[in-house]
Design an enzyme around this catalytic site. Structure first.
Site, mmCIF file in Angstrom:
data_model
loop_
_atom_site.group_PDB
_atom_site.id
_atom_site.type_symbol
_atom_site.label_atom_id
_atom_site.label_comp_id
_atom_site.label_asym_id
_atom_site.label_seq_id
_atom_site.Cartn_x
_atom_site.Cartn_y
_atom_site.Cartn_z
ATOM 1 N N ASP A 66 67.971 72.910 46.605
ATOM 2 C CA ASP A 66 67.011 72.362 47.532
ATOM 3 C C ASP A 66 66.659 70.930 47.104
ATOM 4 O O ASP A 66 66.427 70.681 45.914
ATOM 5 C CB ASP A 66 65.762 73.248 47.494
ATOM 6 C CG ASP A 66 64.742 72.865 48.534
ATOM 7 O OD1 ASP A 66 65.046 73.015 49.725
ATOM 8 O OD2 ASP A 66 63.640 72.410 48.154
ATOM 9 N N GLU A 72 71.063 69.555 49.134
ATOM 10 C CA GLU A 72 70.528 68.573 50.072
ATOM 11 C C GLU A 72 70.380 67.233 49.355
ATOM 12 O O GLU A 72 69.383 67.016 48.669
ATOM 13 C CB GLU A 72 69.155 69.006 50.563
ATOM 14 C CG GLU A 72 69.137 70.297 51.366
ATOM 15 C CD GLU A 72 67.716 70.669 51.782
ATOM 16 O OE1 GLU A 72 67.492 70.871 52.976
ATOM 17 O OE2 GLU A 72 66.833 70.751 50.905
#
Ligand code: CA
Length: 636
Positions: free
Chosen positions: A331, A360
């Site tokens: 994340d 990400e």
């Protein structure tokens, strides 16, 4: 006071490199080691239970200062199942904290538990391995799922609703006989199940009979499974055993397991155990005491500090070693530094070369505690050869810019740059060093589901057209070079209605009625037909190696864009030693006639059908239906 952590002297004096932080259990004794360089004293508190409200202190043990800022103690006897916390005294302040290296905890993650790991291993665990261990990352097809979404719907036929064990049930069906759960996913042909957070997170009260729904992007204990997914969150060994059972069963059914890991922030910065034990060390806090907030969660992890970096490396290695996890999705990895990410991939790959890594890589503002630190953002892909990134370029191109909910994209018939479409199809958006670093997707848990997005961007189109747009997006992203990824249910036109006539674009804490997979939809023809289409696309991709190149040089060798007069249609020829593929993506609301290269071509994907069997043979030209994909093959 946080300034002292930034000095080279502090790092030099207090960097511990051993592998025994936390507890080391044996039948004869348990050894404790805690990193707490700023503490004046540390005491271990042993408890009978894992319930923080129970007054069941058994014993306290003083720790002794040891090397590089660590404290140690040993306790004789078999302590398996005993709970503990640390009582740390720093600058006259006494705090009780969980062990950052806790292997499991009692209810809601307050007290750590000493564990003999072997008691939690399912049968055959020592033989268990990644069923796709010998494949390349571009052979992966990733299915993103929340543990709870799979089973909560009343038609799931799954007994262990909302639990790890719900993913370990086979033979489950809807009342009218459609396979659900694990069997359903297996039939789709995906290779990896990517699970939204399964480490211990904070929002959900594990003690409730029906714990609140949450995605879990609020970490509390990084090395402990989440209790609300276990059938008994009070006894620490149960969550461990049940999560392993889930992994084992998925492996036995040919599915690899990816964990979503959220190391870039914690649930509550000041309350995070690491920050209680070594005040503020884990987080980026500037000289004025302001917490960096690139994560928009109130705190950013100071991964550039030696003992935070070690903590992240140790944690990921632990999940790979102990739980046989086959992949990690990071994340907001753009908040973590390149060196830490490379140490993680290198260390894990020493023992587990099969493990895949992606995340990400968005560029977000964060206040680093050291100078000259490179962050793990997309443009740094060249510095991170073992790491792949979510490809927002292809996502936004196909479905429309994410920031504007009603902005249409290529699939809605927007005139689109063929150059950028081409770069995406070839796995070469500007930021990607190599095609294998592109995780291609048009939906994930964030933002609207694909089908809801299409409803917002094509309000005047018929439902049939919208389904066509969905299929076109899937075909383009699944057949592109890189790694296909989709949110569970995208293949069954998943929708998250908000109850007010709109759609829920951020269902992180919405009820199960919004989030759960609607298994009753399997009985609807348009849904089952779309599922078949996805299954066909996946099977076709798997059958054609030329769609799964890893490197630019190989893509340049095999993929060729064919010029075409219609601005809404893009054509490709993809070839390897054995096969010759011709792909046509048509976003126009009109059918287009395309001239074929010489030879007899087998029609494999056409209109609403996709798969590995020949639908028809074509020579000369082919008619491509409106808003659809046509793919033909020619054996060399
Ligand atoms: Ca929890």
């Amino acid at each position: 006071m946080f300034e002292i952590y930034n000095s080279a002297d502090f790092e030099k004096a207090y960097t511990y490199t051993g592998s025994d932080l936390g507890t080391t259990w044996s039948p004869e004794q348990t050894f404790f080691r805690l990193w707490a360089p700023t503490a004046d004293s540390v005491v271990i508190r042993l408890y009978k239970s894992g319930n923080p409200d129970a007054a069941d202190l058994m014993e306290t043990i003083s720790m002794t200062r040891d090397i590089q800022g660590t404290w140690t103690a040993a306790k004789t006897g078999d302590l398996n199942g005993v709970y503990y916390t640390y009582l740390v005294n720093v600058d006259g302040q006494e705090v009780e904290a969980c062990d950052p290296y806790a292997r499991t905890t009692g209810i809601n993650g307050h007290r750590a538990m000493i564990l003999n790991h072997r008691t939690t291993d399912p049968e055959g665990w020592d033989q268990d391995k990644d069923p796709n261990f010998d494949k390349a990352i571009t052979d992966s097809v990733i299915y993103e799922l929340h543990v709870r979404d799979l089973s909560m719907n009343e038609y799931s036929g799954i007994q262990n609703k909302g639990k790890f064990l719900g993913l370990a049930e086979t033979g489950t069906t809807t009342p009218d006989g459609h396979s659900t759960g694990l069997d359903y996913i297996k039939n789709l042909g995906v290779t990896h199940i990517h699970l939204l957070p399964v480490y211990d997170y904070g929002f959900t009260d594990e003690s409730l009979a029906l714990p609140q729904y949450n995605w879990g992007y609020d970490p509390v204990n990084f090395n402990t499974p989440e209790g609300s997914f276990s059938t008994d969150p009070y006894h620490g060994e149960v969550r461990v055993a049940e999560m392993k059972q889930m992994v084992k069963t998925l492996h036995d059914n040919g599915l690899s397991v990816v964990m979503d890991v959220v190391y870039n922030h914690v649930y509550d910065g000041p309350e995070f155990c690491f920050n209680k034990i070594v005040p503020g060390y884990f987080s980026r806090i500037n000289a004025e005491g302001v917490w960096s907030n690139g994560s928009v969660c109130g705190n950013d992890t100071a991964s550039e500090r030696n003992m935070v970096r070690k903590y992240l490396v140790d944690s990921v290695c632990y999940w790979a070693d102990e739980y046989h996890i086959d992949g990690f999705r990071f994340d907001l990895v753009g908040l973590i530094d390149v060196q830490t990410m490379n140490e993680i991939t290198t260390e894990v790959h020493k023992k587990h070369p099969n493990v895949i890594f992606y995340g990400e890589g968005w560029d977000m503002p964060t206040e680093l505690t050291k100078a000259d630190v490179a962050l793990a953002i997309q443009p740094n892909s060249v510095k991170m050869p073992a790491f792949s990134f979510f490809n927002d370029t292809i996502r936004d191109l196909l479905r429309g810019k994410i920031q504007d909910h009603t902005a249409p994209g290529y699939i809605n018939g927007v005139p689109t740059s063929k150059e950028i479409l081409n770069a995406c199809f070839m796995g070469m958006p500007t930021w990607a060093a190599e095609p294998y670093q592109c995780i291609n997707y048009v939906s994930c848990h964030d933002n609207h589901t694909l089908f809801d997005r299409i409803a917002l961007t094509a309000p005047n189109n018929s439902e049939e057209d919208r389904i066509r747009m969905n299929r076109l997006a899937a075909a383009f992203s699944i057949l592109s070079q890189g790694i296909p990824f989709f949110h569970a249910g995208e293949e069954m036109l998943r929708t998250k209605p908000d109850g007010n006539g709109g759609f829920d674009e951020n269902s992180y804490r919405s009820p199960d009625e919004v989030n759960a997979i609607r298994w009753d939809n399997l009985s609807k023809p348009e849904h089952s037909k779309t599922i078949e289409y996805y299954r066909g696309l996946i099977a076709f991709r798997k059958a054609h190696k030329a769609l799964r190149n890893q490197l630019r040089k190989d893509v340049f060798h095999s993929v060729q864009m064919i010029p075409f007069r219609n601005q809404h249609a893009v054509l490709y020829r993809v070839q390897d030693e054995a096969q010759d593929l011709f792909l046509i993506f048509n976003a126009s609301s009109e059918s287009v006639s395309v001239e074929l290269p010489a030879g007899t071509w087998d029609l494999m994907i056409h209109d609403d059908l996709a798969g590995t069997s020949v639908l028809a043979q074509k020579t000369g030209s082919v008619e491509v239906a409106p808003i659809s994909t046509t793919v033909l093959t020619c054996t060399k």
